[in-house]
Design a protein around this motif. Structure first.
Motif, short mmCIF file in Angstrom:
data_model
loop_
_atom_site.label_atom_id
_atom_site.label_comp_id
_atom_site.label_asym_id
_atom_site.label_seq_id
_atom_site.Cartn_x
_atom_site.Cartn_y
_atom_site.Cartn_z
N MET A 1 26.18 -20.25 27.95
CA MET A 1 24.92 -19.93 27.31
C MET A 1 24.62 -20.97 26.24
O MET A 1 25.50 -21.38 25.50
CB MET A 1 24.98 -18.54 26.68
CG MET A 1 23.74 -18.19 25.88
SD MET A 1 23.89 -16.71 24.88
CE MET A 1 23.36 -15.50 26.05
N ARG A 2 23.38 -21.40 26.16
CA ARG A 2 22.97 -22.36 25.15
C ARG A 2 22.89 -21.68 23.78
O ARG A 2 22.50 -20.52 23.69
CB ARG A 2 21.63 -22.96 25.53
CG ARG A 2 21.74 -23.75 26.85
CD ARG A 2 20.40 -24.20 27.36
NE ARG A 2 19.85 -25.22 26.48
CZ ARG A 2 18.57 -25.58 26.49
NH1 ARG A 2 17.72 -25.01 27.32
NH2 ARG A 2 18.13 -26.51 25.67
N LYS A 3 23.26 -22.40 22.75
CA LYS A 3 23.24 -21.87 21.38
C LYS A 3 21.78 -21.61 21.00
O LYS A 3 20.97 -22.53 20.89
CB LYS A 3 23.89 -22.88 20.43
CG LYS A 3 24.07 -22.37 19.03
CD LYS A 3 24.86 -23.37 18.19
CE LYS A 3 24.99 -22.88 16.76
NZ LYS A 3 25.68 -23.86 15.92
N THR A 4 21.45 -20.32 20.82
CA THR A 4 20.06 -19.88 20.67
C THR A 4 19.86 -19.08 19.40
O THR A 4 20.71 -18.27 19.02
CB THR A 4 19.64 -19.01 21.88
OG1 THR A 4 19.80 -19.79 23.07
CG2 THR A 4 18.21 -18.53 21.78
N VAL A 5 18.70 -19.30 18.77
CA VAL A 5 18.29 -18.50 17.62
C VAL A 5 16.85 -18.06 17.84
O VAL A 5 16.03 -18.80 18.38
CB VAL A 5 18.43 -19.27 16.28
CG1 VAL A 5 17.57 -20.52 16.25
CG2 VAL A 5 18.12 -18.36 15.09
N GLN A 6 16.57 -16.82 17.46
CA GLN A 6 15.21 -16.29 17.48
C GLN A 6 14.75 -16.18 16.04
O GLN A 6 15.42 -15.57 15.22
CB GLN A 6 15.18 -14.90 18.12
CG GLN A 6 15.61 -14.88 19.56
CD GLN A 6 15.79 -13.46 20.09
OE1 GLN A 6 16.02 -12.51 19.34
NE2 GLN A 6 15.70 -13.32 21.40
N PHE A 125 21.53 -25.82 16.94
CA PHE A 125 21.02 -24.83 17.89
C PHE A 125 20.29 -25.59 18.98
O PHE A 125 19.57 -26.55 18.71
CB PHE A 125 20.11 -23.81 17.20
CG PHE A 125 20.88 -22.73 16.51
CD1 PHE A 125 21.18 -21.55 17.17
CD2 PHE A 125 21.32 -22.90 15.21
CE1 PHE A 125 21.91 -20.55 16.55
CE2 PHE A 125 22.06 -21.91 14.57
CZ PHE A 125 22.35 -20.74 15.24
N GLU A 126 20.47 -25.16 20.21
CA GLU A 126 19.85 -25.84 21.34
C GLU A 126 18.50 -25.22 21.71
O GLU A 126 17.66 -25.88 22.32
CB GLU A 126 20.78 -25.76 22.56
CG GLU A 126 22.11 -26.47 22.32
CD GLU A 126 23.12 -26.13 23.38
OE1 GLU A 126 23.20 -26.90 24.36
OE2 GLU A 126 23.81 -25.09 23.24
N VAL A 127 18.30 -23.96 21.32
CA VAL A 127 17.07 -23.24 21.64
C VAL A 127 16.61 -22.50 20.39
O VAL A 127 17.42 -21.79 19.76
CB VAL A 127 17.28 -22.23 22.79
CG1 VAL A 127 16.03 -21.41 23.05
CG2 VAL A 127 17.75 -22.93 24.06
N ILE A 128 15.33 -22.66 20.05
CA ILE A 128 14.72 -21.90 18.97
C ILE A 128 13.52 -21.18 19.56
O ILE A 128 12.58 -21.83 20.05
CB ILE A 128 14.27 -22.80 17.80
CG1 ILE A 128 15.46 -23.57 17.21
CG2 ILE A 128 13.58 -21.96 16.72
CD1 ILE A 128 15.07 -24.63 16.18
N ASP A 129 13.55 -19.85 19.57
CA ASP A 129 12.43 -19.03 20.04
C ASP A 129 11.75 -18.43 18.82
O ASP A 129 12.41 -17.81 17.98
CB ASP A 129 12.92 -17.91 20.96
CG ASP A 129 13.29 -18.42 22.34
OD1 ASP A 129 12.56 -19.27 22.87
OD2 ASP A 129 14.32 -17.96 22.89
N GLY A 158 16.11 -32.87 20.63
CA GLY A 158 16.57 -32.31 21.90
C GLY A 158 16.59 -30.79 21.93
O GLY A 158 16.96 -30.20 22.95
N THR A 159 16.20 -30.15 20.85
CA THR A 159 16.16 -28.69 20.79
C THR A 159 14.92 -28.19 21.52
O THR A 159 13.83 -28.72 21.36
CB THR A 159 16.11 -28.22 19.32
OG1 THR A 159 17.22 -28.76 18.62
CG2 THR A 159 16.12 -26.71 19.22
#
Length: 185
Positions: A1-6, A125-129, A158-159
């Motif tokens: 899983m990609r390191k993700t933050v909401q 973080f790789e993903v920011i939602d 690259g995020t």
């Protein structure tokens, strides 16, 4: 899983904020939990940010400081606050050095959102939602240039940054030269 933050803001959203999921961080800010009828959207939060000083909080954000005192997750402040047992000092100097501009410490911060974005990129973080950050009210207009800047810095690193729902951060204008003009020469 990609390191993700909401990131979960306080604005009414046209998109439902998803339920918390294991392994995904959830960050929110200021007095969001008290200003919205959607308090359940903050369930499962992992970090909170309030970069205002206590006199401001006490006079303008009633109940917030008391709520901070009862929490068990990290609450980012400028310094460790003895009134808030789980307070964490925001690493401003480290962030400024990391994002230096031509050798000078980064200073392009006009809102807590910007500090959250910078920290998420700094922590890789790789993903920011992003949910509930509409930024459409006139009082937020001065914050938009730096919010765009930090979304761009994150994407440039690259995020993957996705702004969910209606937000001033989602481009709605026609593209200059392609869509905005019918008579191209």
């Amino acid at each position: 899983m990609r390191k993700t933050v909401q990131f979960i803001g306080g604005a009414i959203s046209t998109v439902k904020v998803p339920s918390p999921k294991a392994g995904i961080e959830r960050w929110s800010l200021n007095d969001c939990a008290f200003k919205t009828k959607f308090a359940d959207r903050y369930a499962g939060w992992t970090r909170w940010f309030d970069l205002h000083h206590n006199p401001h909080i006490l006079t303008r954000k009633h109940n917030t400081l008391e709520w901070f005192k009862s929490q068990t997750n990290p609450i980012y402040r400028w310094t460790v606050d003895p009134l808030v047992p789980t307070s964490v000092a925001y690493p401003l100097k480290d962030i400024q050095r990391f994002f230096n501009v031509n050798g000078a410490p980064e200073r392009h911060f006009l809102s807590t959102f910007d500090y959250m974005m910078a920290l998420a990129v700094w922590e890789e973080f790789e993903v920011i939602d992003i949910y509930g950050f509409r930024m459409l009210a006139p009082r937020y207009m001065f914050q938009l240039p730096s919010a765009f800047y930090w979304v761009g810095r994150a994407r440039g690193s690259g995020t993957t940054v996705t702004v969910h729902g209606e937000s001033a951060l989602n481009p709605v204008n026609k593209m200059y030269g392609l869509e905005a003009t019918t008579n191209l020469i």
